[in-house]
Design an enzyme around this catalytic site. Structure first.
Site, mmCIF file in Angstrom:
data_model
loop_
_atom_site.group_PDB
_atom_site.id
_atom_site.type_symbol
_atom_site.label_atom_id
_atom_site.label_comp_id
_atom_site.label_asym_id
_atom_site.label_seq_id
_atom_site.Cartn_x
_atom_site.Cartn_y
_atom_site.Cartn_z
ATOM 1 N N CYS A 133 -9.571 -41.976 60.763
ATOM 2 C CA CYS A 133 -9.932 -40.655 60.217
ATOM 3 C C CYS A 133 -11.210 -40.122 60.859
ATOM 4 C CB CYS A 133 -10.075 -40.736 58.698
ATOM 5 S SG CYS A 133 -8.484 -40.948 57.861
ATOM 6 N N CYS A 158 -3.957 -41.448 55.495
ATOM 7 C CA CYS A 158 -5.125 -41.357 54.607
ATOM 8 C C CYS A 158 -5.316 -39.935 54.082
ATOM 9 C CB CYS A 158 -6.386 -41.750 55.354
ATOM 10 S SG CYS A 158 -6.519 -43.477 55.774
ATOM 11 N N ASN A 210 -3.950 -39.755 49.934
ATOM 12 C CA ASN A 210 -3.276 -40.757 50.770
ATOM 13 C C ASN A 210 -1.797 -40.812 50.405
ATOM 14 O OD1 ASN A 210 -4.316 -41.893 48.367
ATOM 15 N ND2 ASN A 210 -4.370 -43.951 49.205
ATOM 16 N N GLU A 263 -7.976 -38.103 54.106
ATOM 17 C CA GLU A 263 -8.739 -37.242 55.014
ATOM 18 C C GLU A 263 -7.830 -36.616 56.065
ATOM 19 O OE1 GLU A 263 -9.378 -40.306 54.045
ATOM 20 O OE2 GLU A 263 -11.487 -40.837 54.149
ATOM 21 N N CYS A 319 -11.974 -44.171 57.144
ATOM 22 C CA CYS A 319 -11.652 -45.266 58.066
ATOM 23 C C CYS A 319 -11.883 -44.788 59.509
ATOM 24 C CB CYS A 319 -10.208 -45.738 57.868
ATOM 25 S SG CYS A 319 -8.986 -44.628 58.610
ATOM 26 N N GLU A 367 1.206 -43.331 51.130
ATOM 27 C CA GLU A 367 1.567 -44.630 51.690
ATOM 28 C C GLU A 367 3.051 -44.694 52.017
ATOM 29 O OE1 GLU A 367 -0.085 -47.594 49.017
ATOM 30 O OE2 GLU A 367 -2.114 -47.125 49.735
HETATM 31 N N1 THU Z 1 -7.605 -44.646 52.396
HETATM 32 C C1 THU Z 1 -7.827 -43.302 52.458
HETATM 33 O O1 THU Z 1 -6.937 -42.492 52.152
HETATM 34 N N2 THU Z 1 -9.048 -42.881 52.845
HETATM 35 C C2 THU Z 1 -10.123 -43.698 53.049
HETATM 36 O O2 THU Z 1 -11.214 -43.208 53.294
HETATM 37 C C3 THU Z 1 -9.963 -45.155 52.983
HETATM 38 C C4 THU Z 1 -8.576 -45.632 52.796
HETATM 39 C C5 THU Z 1 -6.321 -45.110 51.870
HETATM 40 C C6 THU Z 1 -5.364 -45.722 52.849
HETATM 41 C C7 THU Z 1 -4.515 -46.587 51.931
HETATM 42 O O3 THU Z 1 -3.520 -45.777 51.343
HETATM 43 C C8 THU Z 1 -5.484 -46.999 50.837
HETATM 44 O O4 THU Z 1 -6.552 -46.091 50.878
HETATM 45 C C9 THU Z 1 -6.003 -48.423 50.978
HETATM 46 O O5 THU Z 1 -6.507 -48.648 52.252
#
Ligand code: THU
Length: 131
Positions: free
Chosen positions: A90, A55, A44, A57, A87, A46
């Site tokens: 994704c 994310c 991920n 994925e 999520c 941010e």
């Molecule tokens: N996130 C992912 O990268 N993948 C997931 O399957 C769930 C959420 C990340 C997004 C954000 O950076 C952090 O997790 C919190 O939501």
């Protein structure tokens, strides 16, 4: 050589260590397996705007697509703090290329899996536009 689920989880864990997650403190890693046996990792990433966050994925999927690979069979997702099922965004992005992909989620020694078709029932996808 066949790539095992364990190897996918290991690669996802390595990628998780590259996560840029200063706002959520929730590092996630993913490893996508293509039909030809190649792997694409993602973490991920941010953003201070929060909304521009990507994310793990989707990072993995976009890396693969940008390298000309579109046929996927499995994705492993690992998070530092718990089970992280993909999520909804994704799930939609995975559905675009691999509606039946195996989704493997791991946290420490706990591993679960489900086909994407179960995680995103009645999905809207490319098939719906080609009528
Ligand atoms: N996130 C992912 O990268 N993948 C997931 O399957 C769930 C959420 C990340 C997004 C954000 O950076 C952090 O997790 C919190 O939501």
């Amino acid at each position: 050589m066949n790539v095992t689920d364990k190897e996918l989880i290991e690669k996802a864990t390595e990628a998780m260590h590259n996560a840029y997650a200063p706002y959520s403190n929730f590092p996630v890693g993913a490893c996508l397996l293509s039909a030809d046996g190649r792997t694409f990792t993602g973490c991920n990433v941010e953003n201070a705007s929060l909304g521009a966050t990507n994310c793990a994925e989707r990072t993995a999927v976009f890396k693969a697509i940008s390298e000309g690979v579109r046929d996927f069979v499995a994705i492993a997702v690992v998070a530092e703090k718990g089970m992280a099922w993909p999520c909804a965004i994704c799930r939609q992005v995975l559905n675009e290329f691999a509606p039946n992909i195996r989704v493997i989620v791991a946290y420490q020694d706990h591993v679960e899996e489900a086909p994407l078709s179960e995680l995103l029932p009645h999905a809207f996808g490319p098939k719906d536009l080609n009528k």
